[in-house]
Design an enzyme around this catalytic site. Structure first.
Site, PDB file in Angstrom:
ATOM      1  N   ARG A   1       0.827  -1.216   0.000  1.00 62.83           N
ATOM      2  CA  ARG A   1       0.000   0.000   0.000  1.00 62.83           C
ATOM      3  C   ARG A   1       0.859   1.263   0.000  1.00 62.83           C
ATOM      4  O   ARG A   1       0.330   2.374  -0.100  1.00 62.83           O
ATOM      5  CB  ARG A   1      -0.924   0.031   1.232  1.00 62.83           C
ATOM      6  CG  ARG A   1      -1.980  -1.049   1.246  1.00 62.83           C
ATOM      7  CD  ARG A   1      -2.769  -1.034   2.547  1.00 62.83           C
ATOM      8  NE  ARG A   1      -3.888  -0.118   2.528  1.00 62.83           N
ATOM      9  CZ  ARG A   1      -5.170  -0.478   2.388  1.00 62.83           C
ATOM     10  NH1 ARG A   1      -5.498  -1.737   2.242  1.00 62.83           N
ATOM     11  NH2 ARG A   1      -6.129   0.419   2.397  1.00 62.83           N
TER      12      ARG A   1
ATOM     13  N   TYR B   1       0.748   4.225  -2.575  1.00 66.30           N
ATOM     14  CA  TYR B   1      -0.376   5.152  -2.412  1.00 66.30           C
ATOM     15  C   TYR B   1      -0.180   5.997  -1.149  1.00 66.30           C
ATOM     16  O   TYR B   1      -0.210   7.233  -1.208  1.00 66.30           O
ATOM     17  CB  TYR B   1      -1.677   4.345  -2.327  1.00 66.30           C
ATOM     18  CG  TYR B   1      -2.929   5.183  -2.256  1.00 66.30           C
ATOM     19  CD1 TYR B   1      -3.410   5.860  -3.374  1.00 66.30           C
ATOM     20  CD2 TYR B   1      -3.659   5.277  -1.067  1.00 66.30           C
ATOM     21  CE1 TYR B   1      -4.578   6.617  -3.309  1.00 66.30           C
ATOM     22  CE2 TYR B   1      -4.825   6.029  -1.001  1.00 66.30           C
ATOM     23  CZ  TYR B   1      -5.289   6.693  -2.122  1.00 66.30           C
ATOM     24  OH  TYR B   1      -6.443   7.447  -2.052  1.00 66.30           O
TER      25      TYR B   1
ATOM     26  N   VAL C   1     -14.925  -1.995  -1.100  1.00 59.50           N
ATOM     27  CA  VAL C   1     -15.853  -2.884  -0.405  1.00 59.50           C
ATOM     28  C   VAL C   1     -17.307  -2.571  -0.749  1.00 59.50           C
ATOM     29  O   VAL C   1     -18.106  -3.498  -0.956  1.00 59.50           O
ATOM     30  CB  VAL C   1     -15.574  -2.885   1.111  1.00 59.50           C
ATOM     31  CG1 VAL C   1     -15.910  -1.557   1.786  1.00 59.50           C
ATOM     32  CG2 VAL C   1     -16.291  -4.020   1.789  1.00 59.50           C
TER      33      VAL C   1
ATOM     34  N   ASN D   1     -17.986  -3.649  -4.408  1.00 61.36           N
ATOM     35  CA  ASN D   1     -17.922  -5.114  -4.502  1.00 61.36           C
ATOM     36  C   ASN D   1     -19.181  -5.761  -3.925  1.00 61.36           C
ATOM     37  O   ASN D   1     -19.814  -6.602  -4.576  1.00 61.36           O
ATOM     38  CB  ASN D   1     -16.729  -5.638  -3.685  1.00 61.36           C
ATOM     39  CG  ASN D   1     -15.506  -5.874  -4.553  1.00 61.36           C
ATOM     40  OD1 ASN D   1     -15.464  -5.446  -5.707  1.00 61.36           O
ATOM     41  ND2 ASN D   1     -14.501  -6.525  -3.998  1.00 61.36           N
TER      42      ASN D   1
ATOM     43  N   GLN E   1     -12.888  -5.813  10.914  1.00 62.23           N
ATOM     44  CA  GLN E   1     -12.226  -4.520  10.676  1.00 62.23           C
ATOM     45  C   GLN E   1     -13.291  -3.463  10.391  1.00 62.23           C
ATOM     46  O   GLN E   1     -14.364  -3.794   9.882  1.00 62.23           O
ATOM     47  CB  GLN E   1     -11.212  -4.610   9.516  1.00 62.23           C
ATOM     48  CG  GLN E   1     -11.764  -4.771   8.127  1.00 62.23           C
ATOM     49  CD  GLN E   1     -11.991  -6.221   7.712  1.00 62.23           C
ATOM     50  OE1 GLN E   1     -12.367  -7.046   8.534  1.00 62.23           O
ATOM     51  NE2 GLN E   1     -11.784  -6.524   6.442  1.00 62.23           N
TER      52      GLN E   1
ATOM     53  N   ASP F   1      -3.800  -4.257   5.749  1.00 65.71           N
ATOM     54  CA  ASP F   1      -5.177  -3.756   5.749  1.00 65.71           C
ATOM     55  C   ASP F   1      -5.457  -3.123   7.119  1.00 65.71           C
ATOM     56  O   ASP F   1      -5.386  -3.794   8.143  1.00 65.71           O
ATOM     57  CB  ASP F   1      -6.123  -4.937   5.512  1.00 65.71           C
ATOM     58  CG  ASP F   1      -7.492  -4.515   5.029  1.00 65.71           C
ATOM     59  OD1 ASP F   1      -7.679  -4.417   3.811  1.00 65.71           O
ATOM     60  OD2 ASP F   1      -8.369  -4.283   5.874  1.00 65.71           O
TER      61      ASP F   1
HETATM   62  P1  NAD Z   1     -11.024   7.352  -9.182  1.00 66.43           P
HETATM   63  O1  NAD Z   1     -10.035   6.298  -9.495  1.00 66.43           O
HETATM   64  O2  NAD Z   1     -12.445   7.142  -9.584  1.00 66.43           O
HETATM   65  O3  NAD Z   1     -10.569   8.754  -9.778  1.00 66.43           O
HETATM   66  C1  NAD Z   1      -9.228   9.108 -10.009  1.00 66.43           C
HETATM   67  C2  NAD Z   1      -9.168   9.795 -11.363  1.00 66.43           C
HETATM   68  O4  NAD Z   1      -7.819  10.202 -11.609  1.00 66.43           O
HETATM   69  C3  NAD Z   1      -9.550   8.865 -12.505  1.00 66.43           C
HETATM   70  O5  NAD Z   1     -10.443   9.530 -13.371  1.00 66.43           O
HETATM   71  C4  NAD Z   1      -8.228   8.549 -13.187  1.00 66.43           C
HETATM   72  O6  NAD Z   1      -8.374   8.234 -14.540  1.00 66.43           O
HETATM   73  C5  NAD Z   1      -7.461   9.819 -12.937  1.00 66.43           C
HETATM   74  N1  NAD Z   1      -6.001   9.648 -12.979  1.00 66.43           N
HETATM   75  C6  NAD Z   1      -5.263   8.680 -12.394  1.00 66.43           C
HETATM   76  N2  NAD Z   1      -3.961   8.873 -12.639  1.00 66.43           N
HETATM   77  C7  NAD Z   1      -3.879   9.997 -13.416  1.00 66.43           C
HETATM   78  C8  NAD Z   1      -2.805  10.694 -14.005  1.00 66.43           C
HETATM   79  N3  NAD Z   1      -1.534  10.281 -13.858  1.00 66.43           N
HETATM   80  N4  NAD Z   1      -3.083  11.791 -14.745  1.00 66.43           N
HETATM   81  C9  NAD Z   1      -4.364  12.211 -14.929  1.00 66.43           C
HETATM   82  N5  NAD Z   1      -5.421  11.587 -14.375  1.00 66.43           N
HETATM   83  C10 NAD Z   1      -5.181  10.492 -13.635  1.00 66.43           C
HETATM   84  O7  NAD Z   1     -10.925   7.614  -7.611  1.00 66.43           O
HETATM   85  P2  NAD Z   1     -11.775   8.556  -6.671  1.00 66.43           P
HETATM   86  O8  NAD Z   1     -12.366   7.718  -5.634  1.00 66.43           O
HETATM   87  O9  NAD Z   1     -12.629   9.451  -7.456  1.00 66.43           O
HETATM   88  O10 NAD Z   1     -10.600   9.397  -5.992  1.00 66.43           O
HETATM   89  C11 NAD Z   1     -10.316  10.733  -6.362  1.00 66.43           C
HETATM   90  C12 NAD Z   1      -9.237  11.288  -5.440  1.00 66.43           C
HETATM   91  O11 NAD Z   1      -9.691  11.255  -4.091  1.00 66.43           O
HETATM   92  C13 NAD Z   1      -7.938  10.488  -5.487  1.00 66.43           C
HETATM   93  O12 NAD Z   1      -6.852  11.395  -5.404  1.00 66.43           O
HETATM   94  C14 NAD Z   1      -8.012   9.645  -4.235  1.00 66.43           C
HETATM   95  O13 NAD Z   1      -6.721   9.341  -3.754  1.00 66.43           O
HETATM   96  C15 NAD Z   1      -8.769  10.554  -3.286  1.00 66.43           C
HETATM   97  N6  NAD Z   1      -9.468   9.775  -2.250  1.00 66.43           N
HETATM   98  C16 NAD Z   1     -10.612   9.060  -2.539  1.00 66.43           C
HETATM   99  C17 NAD Z   1     -11.232   8.332  -1.534  1.00 66.43           C
HETATM  100  C18 NAD Z   1     -12.500   7.558  -1.772  1.00 66.43           C
HETATM  101  O14 NAD Z   1     -13.005   6.915  -0.854  1.00 66.43           O
HETATM  102  N7  NAD Z   1     -13.090   7.572  -2.944  1.00 66.43           N
HETATM  103  C19 NAD Z   1     -10.684   8.313  -0.237  1.00 66.43           C
HETATM  104  C20 NAD Z   1      -9.516   9.023  -0.002  1.00 66.43           C
HETATM  105  C21 NAD Z   1      -8.928   9.767  -1.009  1.00 66.43           C
HETATM  106  N1  UDP Z   2     -13.003  -5.623   1.832  1.00 67.34           N
HETATM  107  C1  UDP Z   2     -13.700  -6.813   1.955  1.00 67.34           C
HETATM  108  N2  UDP Z   2     -14.231  -7.367   0.832  1.00 67.34           N
HETATM  109  C2  UDP Z   2     -14.121  -6.809  -0.392  1.00 67.34           C
HETATM  110  C3  UDP Z   2     -13.407  -5.577  -0.512  1.00 67.34           C
HETATM  111  C4  UDP Z   2     -12.852  -5.022   0.620  1.00 67.34           C
HETATM  112  O1  UDP Z   2     -13.847  -7.364   3.058  1.00 67.34           O
HETATM  113  O2  UDP Z   2     -14.657  -7.368  -1.361  1.00 67.34           O
HETATM  114  C5  UDP Z   2     -12.460  -4.999   3.055  1.00 67.34           C
HETATM  115  C6  UDP Z   2     -11.001  -4.592   2.967  1.00 67.34           C
HETATM  116  O3  UDP Z   2     -10.165  -5.657   3.343  1.00 67.34           O
HETATM  117  C7  UDP Z   2     -10.954  -3.441   3.952  1.00 67.34           C
HETATM  118  C8  UDP Z   2     -12.328  -2.796   3.842  1.00 67.34           C
HETATM  119  O4  UDP Z   2     -13.171  -3.784   3.255  1.00 67.34           O
HETATM  120  O5  UDP Z   2     -10.786  -3.916   5.268  1.00 67.34           O
HETATM  121  C9  UDP Z   2     -12.356  -1.544   2.975  1.00 67.34           C
HETATM  122  O6  UDP Z   2     -11.729  -1.838   1.756  1.00 67.34           O
HETATM  123  P1  UDP Z   2     -11.645  -0.799   0.550  1.00 67.34           P
HETATM  124  O7  UDP Z   2     -10.754  -1.396  -0.487  1.00 67.34           O
HETATM  125  O8  UDP Z   2     -13.011  -0.394   0.154  1.00 67.34           O
HETATM  126  O9  UDP Z   2     -10.989   0.492   1.187  1.00 67.34           O
HETATM  127  P2  UDP Z   2      -9.653   0.735   2.055  1.00 67.34           P
HETATM  128  O10 UDP Z   2      -9.067  -0.568   2.496  1.00 67.34           O
HETATM  129  O11 UDP Z   2      -8.745   1.484   1.143  1.00 67.34           O
HETATM  130  O12 UDP Z   2     -10.159   1.518   3.197  1.00 67.34           O
END
Ligand code: NAD
Ligand code: UDP
Ligand code: UDP
Length: 327
Positions: free
Chosen positions: A146, A149, A191, A194, A213, A277
């Site tokens: 991880r 990221y 999650v 899925n 978790q 995780d």
């Molecule tokens: P997502 O994967 O749907 O969106 C990310 C977007 O960025 C996509 O459209 C992808 O094509 C684009 N992208 C990836 N790499 C790129 C690059 N090198 N150049 C240009 N575009 C690029 O994910 P999301 O859930 O919409 O997340 C958006 C942002 O929010 C991300 O930065 C993510 O880290 C952050 N974030 C999201 C969550 C969540 O729960 N969804 C939680 C924490 C942080």
């Molecule tokens: N997870 C799960 N089943 C799935 C996908 C995810 O049990 O099919 C669990 C995963 O191990 C984690 C939590 O759900 O503990 C959230 O996972 P997700 O990938 O959505 O987000 P993140 O781990 O980045 O918070």
């Protein structure tokens, strides 16, 4: 409240899940939006409804390369967000966070404009402080699967704060906790998506580990409202600021709720817990409540049915979750 000078706003990652909702919201606020995306995890489908909107444009571009545009504000969301996707090409993930941040910060420096960073609760890693407050420095493995990221996002935060200190850039850093809603990628392994897709298809719900978790799930509209409020704060407010829903649920509880709401007869299948995780995650949003007068309004009991409705329509159209290349 909204400052009604309309602006041209760059949204990187604007064709993704959160980015597309942000584009909608900014356009609804009267602004022009330039969406920059390389479509790695995002899709044109997420923004196709905006194609006839004259205040909206899309540029295919990878933020790891410099970009020269004229805008009034920047919101940097580009980065794959789900473990399956960010682990596909981990070097590119770090580059997207780090080189991407350098490029958008360089752009903001040249333009003298305000810039927002979509950071993440992953900067706290597998937290030893619960719930997580912004002053907690985190517990992150720097060499695990991880890390591309987590450490990429941590380094991006460092860059944002150094540009702020060094050249006086106006920055807004949000630490986003797990967010869900329509337009999540059906195959990204998160999650909520899925479980819903599995339940709708009658496949077993895959619970990793014992399902004890916890995560805290924020509905997308609530989160976007937090972004907008953060951008409207005085320049002295830089963040980092937690944005998420403090309601904490075990993964097992989420599975039960999805089964109830879909009426699915799917069984549950336990699979091994992925490496590193996090065991527990819950935002402390005291700072956001105080600074932004913001808190999430949508409980899981409202947000999950809306998300289920979206995936139900999606699966009826596609028959099965489409791979990224098919969307
Ligand atoms: P997502 O994967 O749907 O969106 C990310 C977007 O960025 C996509 O459209 C992808 O094509 C684009 N992208 C990836 N790499 C790129 C690059 N090198 N150049 C240009 N575009 C690029 O994910 P999301 O859930 O919409 O997340 C958006 C942002 O929010 C991300 O930065 C993510 O880290 C952050 N974030 C999201 C969550 C969540 O729960 N969804 C939680 C924490 C942080
Ligand atoms: N997870 C799960 N089943 C799935 C996908 C995810 O049990 O099919 C669990 C995963 O191990 C984690 C939590 O759900 O503990 C959230 O996972 P997700 O990938 O959505 O987000 P993140 O781990 O980045 O918070
Ligand atoms: N940059 C960009 N667009 C701009 C201005 C800069 O993409 O409008 C990139 C530029 O390529 C550089 C990075 O942003 O690599 C950082 O810019 P900065 O001015 O901070 O540093 P320098 O150019 O001095 O390396």
């Amino acid at each position: 409240m909204e400052n009604y000078r309309t602006k041209r706003i760059l949204v990187t990652g604007g064709a993704g899940f959160l980015g597309s909702h942000l584009c909608d919201r900014l356009l609804a606020g009267g602004h022009e939006v330039v969406c920059v995306d390389n479509f790695f995890t995002g899709s044109k489908q997420n923004v196709v409804h905006l194609r006839d909107e004259p205040r909206f444009e899309v540029i295919r571009h990878d933020v790891t390369f410099p970009l020269y545009l004229e805008v009034d504000e920047i919101m940097n969301l580009a980065c794959p967000a789900s473990p399956i996707h960010y682990q596909t090409d981990p070097v590119q993930t770090t580059k997207t966070s780090v080189h991407g941040a350098i490029n958008v910060l360089g752009l903001a420096k040249r333009l003298g404009c305000k810039i927002f960073q979509a950071s993440t609760s992953e900067v706290y890693g597998d937290p030893q402080v619960h719930p997580q407050t912004e002053d907690y420095w985190g517990h992150v493995n720097p060499v695990g699967i991880r890390s591309c990221y987590d450490e990429g996002k941590r380094c991006a935060e460092t860059l944002f704060f150094d540009y702020h200190r060094q050249v006086g850039l106006r920055i807004k850093v949000a630490r986003i906790f797990n967010t869900y809603g329509p337009r999540m990628h059906p195959n990204d392994g998160r999650v909520v998506s899925n479980f819903i897709v599995q339940a709708l298809r009658g496949d077993p719900l895959t619970i990793y580990g014992d399902g004890e978790q916890t995560r805290s799930f924020c509905y997308v509209d609530d989160l976007i409202e937090g972004f907008v409020r953060l951008m409207e704060t005085p320049d002295s407010v830089t963040g980092p600021i937690n944005l998420g829903n403090p309601g904490e649920f075990t993964v097992g509880e989420l599975a039960r709720r999805v089964l109830d709401l879909t009426g699915s007869k799917s069984k549950v299948r336990h699979l091994p817990l992925p490496q590193d995780d996090p065991v527990r995650r819950q935002p402390d949003i005291t700072l956001a409540r105080k600074t932004l007068d913001w808190e999430p309004r949508t409980p899981l009991s409202e947000g999950l049915p809306r998300t289920i409705e979206y995936f139900d329509a999606f699966l009826r159209r596609h028959g099965r979750p489409a791979r990224n290349s098919e969307r």
